[in-house]
Design an enzyme around this catalytic site. Structure first.
Site, PDB file in Angstrom:
ATOM      1  N   SER A   1       0.857  -1.183   0.000  1.00 44.22           N
ATOM      2  CA  SER A   1       0.000   0.000   0.000  1.00 44.22           C
ATOM      3  C   SER A   1       0.893   1.232   0.000  1.00 44.22           C
ATOM      4  CB  SER A   1      -0.884   0.012   1.258  1.00 44.22           C
ATOM      5  OG  SER A   1      -1.556   1.249   1.404  1.00 44.22           O
TER       6      SER A   1
ATOM      7  N   TYR B   1      -1.762  -0.280  10.694  1.00 44.55           N
ATOM      8  CA  TYR B   1      -1.915  -0.660   9.296  1.00 44.55           C
ATOM      9  C   TYR B   1      -0.641  -0.331   8.511  1.00 44.55           C
ATOM     10  CZ  TYR B   1      -3.742  -0.848   4.531  1.00 44.55           C
ATOM     11  OH  TYR B   1      -3.944  -1.141   3.199  1.00 44.55           O
TER      12      TYR B   1
END
Length: 241
Positions: free
Chosen positions: A139, A152
């Site tokens: 990501s 995250y």
């Protein structure tokens, strides 16, 4: 019929679903894994109706035995495994002081441990057959840290680190990191602080690119000759800062 045997985790929606459709359209045989087998069945039927080759199996990436069974069944059925797309992921956002420890552990289990389980299951096969490709979906959160996303981001930084380590340790296995920015998906639909998750969903809806754009990047990396290793692709909306 010269396509690759491509395994995709988290294939029931979002980037995983789009990747299955794109790779199948490119002539690869896709093996789909996720927990929601009803969605996998529908996706498999669609691919076959469109002339592609697909099969599916229930998969929980947090369970090493489940991942090994997923990979082993494909290997036994086809005699080889050419590509593993480690795509399964969750994003459960909150500030650290809310102490949502179950969410922290879930992100570690799915995003990081799930990726490691995929590598553990497929790497012996790839090395024994003298080649193959591991695609790890990270990501843009693995490139920077934002408030509410510390855990995250930590998992995605870790995915990038272990991907680079895997690349350096192997000269016959290609390794690609795909780092999407805001993308239309179900990533922010579960867990996390409700207000923060709602803001993330709104941002994705407003700014996000279609999952097919990320699938195109994966297909590009997969489609390169064996001697060409596309190490990392960052795909983000033009408007994302």
């Amino acid at each position: 019929m010269n396509g690759k045997i491509a395994l995709i985790t988290g294939a029931s929606s979002g980037i995983g679903e789009a990747t299955a459709l794109r790779l199948a359209a490119d002539g690869h045989h896709v093996v789909l894994g996720a927990r929601r087998t009803d969605r996998l069945a529908a996706l498999t039927a669609k691919i076959r109706a469109d002339g592609g080759r697909a099969e599916f199996r229930a998969l929980d990436v947090t369970d090493l035995g489940s991942v090994r069974a997923f990979v082993t069944s494909a290997h036994e059925a086809h005699g080889r495994v050419d590509v593993l797309v480690n795509n399964a992921g969750v994003m459960q956002l909150s500030t650290l002081d809310t102490l949502r420890i179950d969410d922290w552990n879930r992100m570690i289990d799915v995003n990081l441990r799930g990726t490691l389980h995929g590598i553990a299951a497929v790497l012996p096969i790839l090395r024994a057959q003298g080649g193959g490709h591991v695609v790890n979906v990270a990501s843009t959160a693995g490139l920077r840290v934002d408030p509410t996303a510390a855990v995250y981001c930590a998992t995605k930084f870790a995915v990038r680190a272990l991907s680079e380590g895997l690349r350096q340790e192997n000269t016959d296995v290609r390794v690609t990191i795909i780092s999407p920015g805001f993308t239309h998906s179900e990533l922010a639909d579960q867990g996390g602080d409700p207000e923060t998750q709602a803001a993330a969903r709104a941002a994705s809806e407003r700014l996000g690119i279609p999952a097919s754009a990320v699938a195109d990047a994966i297909a590009y990396a997969v489609g390169q000759p064996a001697a060409v290793d596309v190490n990392e692709i960052v795909v983000r909306p033009t408007v994302q800062t």
